[in-house]
Write a protein that holds these residues in place. Sequence first.
Motif, mmCIF file in Angstrom:
data_model
loop_
_atom_site.group_PDB
_atom_site.id
_atom_site.type_symbol
_atom_site.label_atom_id
_atom_site.label_comp_id
_atom_site.label_asym_id
_atom_site.label_seq_id
_atom_site.Cartn_x
_atom_site.Cartn_y
_atom_site.Cartn_z
ATOM 1 N N MET A 190 0.851 -1.186 0.000
ATOM 2 C CA MET A 190 0.000 0.000 0.000
ATOM 3 C C MET A 190 0.892 1.243 0.000
ATOM 4 O O MET A 190 1.903 1.290 0.707
ATOM 5 C CB MET A 190 -0.915 -0.013 1.219
ATOM 6 C CG MET A 190 -1.834 1.186 1.361
ATOM 7 S SD MET A 190 -3.007 0.970 2.735
ATOM 8 C CE MET A 190 -1.871 0.753 4.122
ATOM 9 N N VAL A 191 0.504 2.242 -0.787
ATOM 10 C CA VAL A 191 1.240 3.499 -0.864
ATOM 11 C C VAL A 191 0.464 4.556 -0.082
ATOM 12 O O VAL A 191 -0.714 4.793 -0.354
ATOM 13 C CB VAL A 191 1.405 3.961 -2.329
ATOM 14 C CG1 VAL A 191 2.288 5.213 -2.400
ATOM 15 C CG2 VAL A 191 1.984 2.848 -3.198
ATOM 16 N N THR A 192 1.120 5.196 0.866
ATOM 17 C CA THR A 192 0.468 6.240 1.671
ATOM 18 C C THR A 192 1.347 7.481 1.730
ATOM 19 O O THR A 192 2.561 7.426 1.514
ATOM 20 C CB THR A 192 0.184 5.753 3.103
ATOM 21 O OG1 THR A 192 1.421 5.390 3.728
ATOM 22 C CG2 THR A 192 -0.763 4.573 3.096
ATOM 23 N N ARG A 193 0.710 8.613 2.050
ATOM 24 C CA ARG A 193 1.443 9.877 2.167
ATOM 25 C C ARG A 193 0.779 10.720 3.245
ATOM 26 O O ARG A 193 -0.450 10.720 3.380
ATOM 27 C CB ARG A 193 1.446 10.618 0.826
ATOM 28 C CG ARG A 193 2.209 11.944 0.847
ATOM 29 C CD ARG A 193 2.177 12.596 -0.524
ATOM 30 N NE ARG A 193 2.889 11.782 -1.497
ATOM 31 C CZ ARG A 193 2.726 11.870 -2.825
ATOM 32 N NH1 ARG A 193 1.839 12.729 -3.313
ATOM 33 N NH2 ARG A 193 3.413 11.104 -3.631
ATOM 34 N N VAL A 194 1.590 11.442 4.008
ATOM 35 C CA VAL A 194 1.070 12.310 5.057
ATOM 36 C C VAL A 194 0.466 13.554 4.422
ATOM 37 O O VAL A 194 1.078 14.199 3.570
ATOM 38 C CB VAL A 194 2.185 12.718 6.042
ATOM 39 C CG1 VAL A 194 1.657 13.746 7.047
ATOM 40 C CG2 VAL A 194 2.726 11.489 6.764
ATOM 41 N N LYS A 195 -0.773 13.871 4.836
ATOM 42 C CA LYS A 195 -1.443 15.075 4.359
ATOM 43 C C LYS A 195 -2.034 15.775 5.571
ATOM 44 O O LYS A 195 -3.057 15.346 6.113
ATOM 45 C CB LYS A 195 -2.534 14.722 3.351
ATOM 46 C CG LYS A 195 -3.176 15.944 2.703
ATOM 47 C CD LYS A 195 -4.175 15.539 1.624
ATOM 48 C CE LYS A 195 -4.767 16.764 0.948
ATOM 49 N NZ LYS A 195 -5.758 16.384 -0.111
ATOM 50 N N GLY A 196 -1.359 16.850 5.975
ATOM 51 C CA GLY A 196 -1.783 17.525 7.197
ATOM 52 C C GLY A 196 -1.553 16.634 8.404
ATOM 53 O O GLY A 196 -0.472 16.101 8.596
ATOM 54 N N ALA A 197 -2.591 16.437 9.168
ATOM 55 C CA ALA A 197 -2.488 15.575 10.355
ATOM 56 C C ALA A 197 -2.888 14.140 10.052
ATOM 57 O O ALA A 197 -2.851 13.282 10.930
ATOM 58 C CB ALA A 197 -3.366 16.140 11.466
ATOM 59 N N LYS A 198 -3.264 13.880 8.807
ATOM 60 C CA LYS A 198 -3.744 12.550 8.444
ATOM 61 C C LYS A 198 -2.808 11.871 7.452
ATOM 62 O O LYS A 198 -1.929 12.484 6.865
ATOM 63 C CB LYS A 198 -5.148 12.654 7.842
ATOM 64 C CG LYS A 198 -6.202 13.203 8.793
ATOM 65 C CD LYS A 198 -7.573 13.239 8.121
ATOM 66 C CE LYS A 198 -8.640 13.765 9.068
ATOM 67 N NZ LYS A 198 -9.980 13.784 8.408
ATOM 68 N N GLN A 199 -3.049 10.593 7.279
ATOM 69 C CA GLN A 199 -2.304 9.811 6.294
ATOM 70 C C GLN A 199 -3.287 9.327 5.235
ATOM 71 O O GLN A 199 -4.261 8.654 5.546
ATOM 72 C CB GLN A 199 -1.623 8.614 6.969
ATOM 73 C CG GLN A 199 -0.658 7.871 6.073
ATOM 74 C CD GLN A 199 0.055 6.757 6.817
ATOM 75 O OE1 GLN A 199 -0.571 5.802 7.258
ATOM 76 N NE2 GLN A 199 1.371 6.882 6.982
ATOM 77 N N GLU A 200 -3.045 9.684 3.976
ATOM 78 C CA GLU A 200 -3.951 9.284 2.902
ATOM 79 C C GLU A 200 -3.364 8.126 2.101
ATOM 80 O O GLU A 200 -2.150 8.034 1.910
ATOM 81 C CB GLU A 200 -4.268 10.455 1.976
ATOM 82 C CG GLU A 200 -3.075 11.020 1.233
ATOM 83 C CD GLU A 200 -3.482 12.103 0.248
ATOM 84 O OE1 GLU A 200 -4.689 12.239 -0.030
ATOM 85 O OE2 GLU A 200 -2.585 12.809 -0.255
ATOM 86 N N THR A 201 -4.244 7.237 1.649
ATOM 87 C CA THR A 201 -3.833 6.106 0.821
ATOM 88 C C THR A 201 -3.867 6.522 -0.644
ATOM 89 O O THR A 201 -4.886 7.004 -1.136
ATOM 90 C CB THR A 201 -4.762 4.901 1.048
ATOM 91 O OG1 THR A 201 -4.705 4.517 2.429
ATOM 92 C CG2 THR A 201 -4.334 3.728 0.186
#
Length: 355
Positions: A190-201
């Motif tokens: 799975m590829v994820t990235r930090v966006k603000g305070a959350k982590q998006e897939t």
Amino acid sequence: MSNQTAVMSRLEDFIPFDCLSESHRNEIQGQIEVIKIGPGRLLFKRGQSSDKAYFLVEGSLDLTDASFQVRHFTADDDENYLAIDNYAEHTINAITAETTTLYAIDRNKLDLLMTWTQAAESMLDEDDDENERDWMDALLSSELFSAVPPAMIHSLFVKFEEREVQLGETIVTEGEDGDTLFVIKQGKAMVTRVKGAKQETLAALSAGRFFGEDALISDSPRNATITMTSDGVLMCLGKNDFQAILQDSVIRHVTEDELDTMVLEADTACILVDVRLPMEFRHDRTPGARNLPLNELRREVQNLEKDFFYVVCGDGRRSELGAYILSEAGLNAYVLDRGKPTDAKEESHAEAEQA
């Protein structure tokens, strides 16, 4: 002649398509033109140069050689397993004897496909399992890896090292330096990235997918985190080997003088692409260039015309990564090497001393 939206069920009856996995054949289908023509039509004539290779699928042809001997050749002939008269310059005339269907593919593509297939097969042992063939097939079917010269195929594959991984294991971490290209031989990630305070897939990866190349080309930190969502096996290629074998094969450079010549001689349009940020582009605009920032390029690449060729200008490492992304998508891409300001200063200084 016209394109047909037909299911190419007979593809595996021909060499070299019979040696490919089903997934690889599915990839190749997009490069094949289905042609249906009526009786009495000239397909090609002796002495004619052709950039296409033709495979007889249905119907029949009358093939006439230099001695005017005619052979009636049908689709169910026992010898119908190769491209018809597959030479750069045809040695026979081929005329349809009835309504006939053929497959056509670019001869250079076919030659490269046969070279890759045989080279890869030569590296497999009889007892290698299907997973070994599948990950190699996945690389062979990608636009990016097809740019590697056939002579370097063996060098490429032997440099990969196998690594067993576990469910939940983090393979690369966003923000860290990168030194390895990974190919998933078995398993999923799975590829994820930090966006603000959350982590998006961002994406799910399965067997045959590769990742980690961006950081190797641009010498920048990893732009995402990759985590295994199952147990699996990865094939790993180190940074030095990646740059020596793959990056140098894919990323092509062109000088301004060479670009001028290419533009004059090319049959298709040249598109200048500047991959810097919009603020940088506005401050130091390259005349005639289109601004496609590097962080948006992968999303935009599907909207670019494949018949054009692209020259990436702007900042060194970012330009190389931009050209790589375009090449990965099957586009004809180059990096523009501009004359360095220091060179001009040195030349002026030398001229002053001579004066």
